[in-house]
Scaffold this active site. Sequence first.
Site, mmCIF file in Angstrom:
data_model
loop_
_atom_site.group_PDB
_atom_site.id
_atom_site.type_symbol
_atom_site.label_atom_id
_atom_site.label_comp_id
_atom_site.label_asym_id
_atom_site.label_seq_id
_atom_site.Cartn_x
_atom_site.Cartn_y
_atom_site.Cartn_z
ATOM 1 N N THR A 33 16.847 39.794 39.942
ATOM 2 C CA THR A 33 16.345 38.983 38.813
ATOM 3 C C THR A 33 15.905 37.603 39.296
ATOM 4 O O THR A 33 14.920 37.032 38.829
ATOM 5 C CB THR A 33 17.434 38.848 37.729
ATOM 6 N N ASP A 91 26.189 40.768 37.122
ATOM 7 C CA ASP A 91 26.268 42.224 36.962
ATOM 8 C C ASP A 91 26.638 42.599 35.543
ATOM 9 O O ASP A 91 26.253 43.640 35.041
ATOM 10 C CB ASP A 91 27.304 42.787 37.950
ATOM 11 N N LYS A 101 30.343 39.049 38.796
ATOM 12 C CA LYS A 101 29.345 38.829 39.844
ATOM 13 C C LYS A 101 29.846 39.434 41.140
ATOM 14 O O LYS A 101 31.027 39.711 41.284
ATOM 15 C CB LYS A 101 29.099 37.323 40.010
ATOM 16 N N GLY A 102 28.870 39.656 42.052
ATOM 17 C CA GLY A 102 29.295 40.201 43.341
ATOM 18 C C GLY A 102 28.696 41.553 43.656
ATOM 19 O O GLY A 102 28.921 42.119 44.708
ATOM 20 N N GLY A 104 25.839 42.068 44.495
ATOM 21 C CA GLY A 104 24.985 41.908 45.678
ATOM 22 C C GLY A 104 25.741 41.396 46.892
ATOM 23 O O GLY A 104 25.155 41.019 47.896
ATOM 24 N N GLU A 110 27.620 32.154 46.281
ATOM 25 C CA GLU A 110 27.198 31.930 44.891
ATOM 26 C C GLU A 110 28.190 31.015 44.187
ATOM 27 O O GLU A 110 27.825 30.091 43.470
ATOM 28 C CB GLU A 110 27.096 33.259 44.135
ATOM 29 N N LYS A 128 22.810 43.780 30.772
ATOM 30 C CA LYS A 128 24.028 43.172 31.325
ATOM 31 C C LYS A 128 24.995 42.709 30.240
ATOM 32 O O LYS A 128 26.162 42.508 30.506
ATOM 33 C CB LYS A 128 23.679 41.970 32.212
HETATM 34 O O1 DER Z 1 25.723 39.682 43.281
HETATM 35 C C1 DER Z 1 25.473 39.017 42.229
HETATM 36 O O2 DER Z 1 26.373 38.483 41.539
HETATM 37 C C2 DER Z 1 24.046 38.912 41.844
HETATM 38 O O3 DER Z 1 23.768 37.837 41.061
HETATM 39 C C3 DER Z 1 23.541 40.219 41.375
HETATM 40 O O4 DER Z 1 24.525 41.175 41.184
HETATM 41 C C4 DER Z 1 22.598 40.269 40.209
HETATM 42 O O5 DER Z 1 21.749 41.298 40.589
HETATM 43 P P1 DER Z 1 20.436 41.759 39.812
HETATM 44 O O6 DER Z 1 19.736 40.503 39.353
HETATM 45 O O7 DER Z 1 19.677 42.500 40.861
HETATM 46 O O8 DER Z 1 20.916 42.617 38.692
#
Ligand code: DER
Length: 235
Positions: A33, A91, A101-102, A104, A110, A128
Amino acid sequence: HGIEESKRAAAVQAVKENFPPDPHFVGIGSGTTIVYVVEAIKALEQDVSRVGFVPTGSQSRQLILDAGLKAVQFDSIPEKAVLDICFDGADEVDEDLNCIKGGGACLFQEKLVAMRSKKFICVADHRKLQSRLLTSWPSIPIEVAPIAARQVLVRLRELGSPSPHLREGHIPKAGPLKTDQDFFIIDAPFPRLLTSSDLKSTSASTPRHDDGVSNNGADNDSRSEGRGKDGIWEV
Ligand code: DER
């Protein structure tokens, strides 16, 4: 709208409504995003060439550089400086704006960047938003130093997670995924969010041995320091 259009619409609105007129430092999160957030920043009328964009990991840094923006590493920010604002994804989000979160695997940086920002803007498409966390995202990601991983797994089981586990790399690499900090990620599924009383009640329990047998509390004096009979520290 398709999902990508929803992400882009959320990002455009978030930037339009929140990007400051003359910021010094702006945090840029991780994920897919956030790509639309950077795109929207590039499309702004104002000149952002002097703004320091602070990444939250290697993907975020690459995104900033590929957009021709100035990347400033977190540890290069002047000591007393704070970030004017930080944009990031999530997420899962509830109505009180609590986030999971997490997904990614960038949550350590972050968190560093978000905590040093005057304002945190979470950009997330409609998928979400849930009435409570752990509805569509089943587990809590935790970034952990490899040396502490086994102990954290034990503690998570004590806190009620049925199957906390190290996140495996999805690229051909045997063994767990490593983050930008060379840490591991544990994903800990929970049936429901823990409350502070859950945490208090388990931490008040007698220290546990590795074999899960509670000691007899004989060493009450050491327990007061939070250290169990065999040295396991209650977190
Ligand atoms: O890892 C995180 O917290 C990120 O912000 C992530 O999970 C958001 O991912 P997306 O924008 O691809 O849904």
